[in-house]
Enzyme design. Structure first.
Site, PDB file in Angstrom:
ATOM      1  N   ASP A  80       0.341  -4.040  -0.958  1.00  0.00           N
ATOM      2  CA  ASP A  80      -0.304  -5.322  -1.234  1.00  0.00           C
ATOM      3  C   ASP A  80      -1.817  -5.193  -1.195  1.00  0.00           C
ATOM      4  O   ASP A  80      -2.379  -4.307  -0.550  1.00  0.00           O
ATOM      5  CB  ASP A  80       0.171  -6.408  -0.259  1.00  0.00           C
ATOM      6  N   ASP A 111      -8.139   0.590  -1.360  1.00  0.00           N
ATOM      7  CA  ASP A 111      -7.378  -0.021  -0.258  1.00  0.00           C
ATOM      8  C   ASP A 111      -6.045  -0.559  -0.759  1.00  0.00           C
ATOM      9  O   ASP A 111      -5.925  -1.740  -1.017  1.00  0.00           O
ATOM     10  CB  ASP A 111      -8.208  -1.125   0.389  1.00  0.00           C
ATOM     11  N   GLU A 145       0.473  -6.177   4.616  1.00  0.00           N
ATOM     12  CA  GLU A 145      -0.496  -5.675   5.588  1.00  0.00           C
ATOM     13  C   GLU A 145      -1.771  -6.492   5.527  1.00  0.00           C
ATOM     14  O   GLU A 145      -2.412  -6.734   6.539  1.00  0.00           O
ATOM     15  CB  GLU A 145      -0.809  -4.203   5.319  1.00  0.00           C
ATOM     16  N   GLU A 146      -2.120  -6.954   4.336  1.00  0.00           N
ATOM     17  CA  GLU A 146      -3.334  -7.741   4.163  1.00  0.00           C
ATOM     18  C   GLU A 146      -3.133  -9.198   4.570  1.00  0.00           C
ATOM     19  O   GLU A 146      -4.104  -9.944   4.690  1.00  0.00           O
ATOM     20  CB  GLU A 146      -3.802  -7.685   2.706  1.00  0.00           C
ATOM     21  N   GLU A 174      -5.105   4.226   5.353  1.00  0.00           N
ATOM     22  CA  GLU A 174      -6.235   3.297   5.258  1.00  0.00           C
ATOM     23  C   GLU A 174      -7.509   4.036   4.842  1.00  0.00           C
ATOM     24  O   GLU A 174      -7.716   5.201   5.206  1.00  0.00           O
ATOM     25  CB  GLU A 174      -6.467   2.605   6.602  1.00  0.00           C
ATOM     26  N   HIS A 360     -12.067  -4.824  -0.558  1.00  0.00           N
ATOM     27  CA  HIS A 360     -12.031  -6.292  -0.517  1.00  0.00           C
ATOM     28  C   HIS A 360     -13.171  -6.929  -1.310  1.00  0.00           C
ATOM     29  O   HIS A 360     -13.323  -8.155  -1.282  1.00  0.00           O
ATOM     30  CB  HIS A 360     -12.052  -6.813   0.931  1.00  0.00           C
TER      31      HIS A 360
END
Length: 391
Positions: A80, A111, A145-146, A174, A360
């Protein structure tokens, strides 16, 4: 185009915003099954937030190399990604893999779809060169996870623990690097403990404070003390525990009303020198000493974990040194990861991925020159661990 880059692009092209896996796990399972991996879906969560989970494991027993003490290395990752933000601000469509200036652009590029692709291809290369490995290899992948991280890795670990699954080493993909793949790995993470404090007073007219009790005024001395408290001194691996306020809510919006309550959100990021229980007790002691009328609810997001230099850390260090010439830095800085769940049943957990400067953000990207070295580091690590498993 290298197999690693191609698989990275195929994953980026799937708009897997939490909790939607968008077919990433099916794609990966199709790559792993021909290698002898048993692929098990462990999806979880309500229908309106269904999380996709994959546990995929290849046993050394397939090649007759299994022993009573066969060790397992697991790669943990998430398919995700966070939302794109305003699409019009991207230089290219976020789910259309795009090459520009020596970089691969797309949401999830760093990511962490490059890491997942790198490990899968590393496994393919490792098994091609070592068809009879002495260790079990597994992948734990989730689409949550996000987000809340409630029905993802946490649920899978609970199921693995219930059936007695043994994990010896774990690599979380990560994005840990800073300038170049391999210059930093995480060998632990701080714990996270959040609190919501509601201090109650008596609402009234601001011109008649003697007829009211201002909860903001009452809370300030206690909050000042909490902000100034030294919770611990940290240690060789962790910085000192920190306490930070994130939100303060109080008042009716009018400027002539003393509020009846004030709500303060705060968070601890704590080292292994402190415990969640001990921090809670110390906060309550401060609030009680100041005579506050309050309610306080706690949320433990994760315990701290630490992998001291040993088999896994040394294997990764050797792999990075051989591939890049770098002496990697061990670090426990940054936010939380799913490593906090895996560490509950796995004694050695590290995190290793590409540079994280763009994660992000609008125009998230990974340098093309960082992708193949990551794959090679993963492959070299498998080679080192396989040698240990046969020792």
């Amino acid at each position: 185009m290298s197999p690693t880059l191609l698989l990275t692009e195929q994953l980026i092209a799937r708009p897997s915003v939490t909790p939607d896996d968008a077919g990433c796990l099916d794609l990966l399972a199709r790559r792993l099954a021909p290698l002898g991996f048993a692929c098990e879906r462990l999806d979880s969560g309500p229908e309106n937030f269904r999380v996709s989970n994959l546990w995929s494991k290849r046993s050394a027993a397939l090649s007759g190399q299994a022993q009573a003490a066969t060790k397992t290395v697991v790669f943990a990752g998430h398919t995700d990604v966070v939302p794109t933000g305003p699409v019009e601000q991207w230089s290219s469509p976020p789910f259309t893999p795009t090459h520009r200036d020596g970089r691969l652009y797309g949401r999830g590029a760093s990511d962490m779809k490059a890491s997942i692709a790198a490990f899968v291809v590393a496994v393919e290369e490792f098994l091609a060169a070592t068809p009879d490995p002495r260790l079990d290899i597994a992948l734990l992948l989730t689409s949550d996870e996000e987000g809340p991280s409630v029905d993802g890795t946490k649920v899978v670990i609970e199921q693995l623990r219930a059936r007695g699954e043994r994990l010896d080493w774990c690599i979380v993909g990560e994005p840990t690097s800073v300038e170049q793949t391999g210059d930093m790995i995480k060998n632990g993470r701080r714990g996270t403990l959040s609190g919501r404090l509601t201090v109650r007073g008596v609402q009234g007219h601001i011109a008649y404070p003697q007829l009211a009790r201002n909860p903001i005024h009452q809370a300030v001395p206690a909050l000042t003390e909490l902000a100034a408290t030294v919770w611990d001194m940290g240690n060789a691996f962790f910085p000192p525990t920190s306490w930070q306020m994130s939100n303060i809510h109080g008042g009716t919006g009018a400027t002539n009303v003393i509020p009846g309550q004030v709500v303060i959100d705060f968070n601890f990021r704590f080292s292994t020198e402190s415990t969640a229980e001990g921090l809670q007790q110390r906060v309550h002691a401060v609030l009680d000493r100041h005579g506050l009328e309050y309610d306080l609810t706690w949320t433990l997001g994760g315990q701290p974990f630490l992998t001291t230099p040993g088999e896994l850390v040394q294997a990764v260090q050797q792999a990075i040194r051989a591939e890049t010439g770098l002496e990697t830095e061990l670090s426990t800085t940054g936010g939380t990861s799913d490593g906090r769940f895996i560490a509950q049943i796995c004694p050695q957990v590290i995190e290793l991925g590409p540079p994280n400067a763009s994660i992000h953000k609008i125009d998230e990207n990974v340098r093309l020159v960082d992708i193949e070295p990551l794959k090679n580091i993963y492959r070299r690590t498998l080679e080192h661990l396989n040698a240990l498993a046969g020792a």
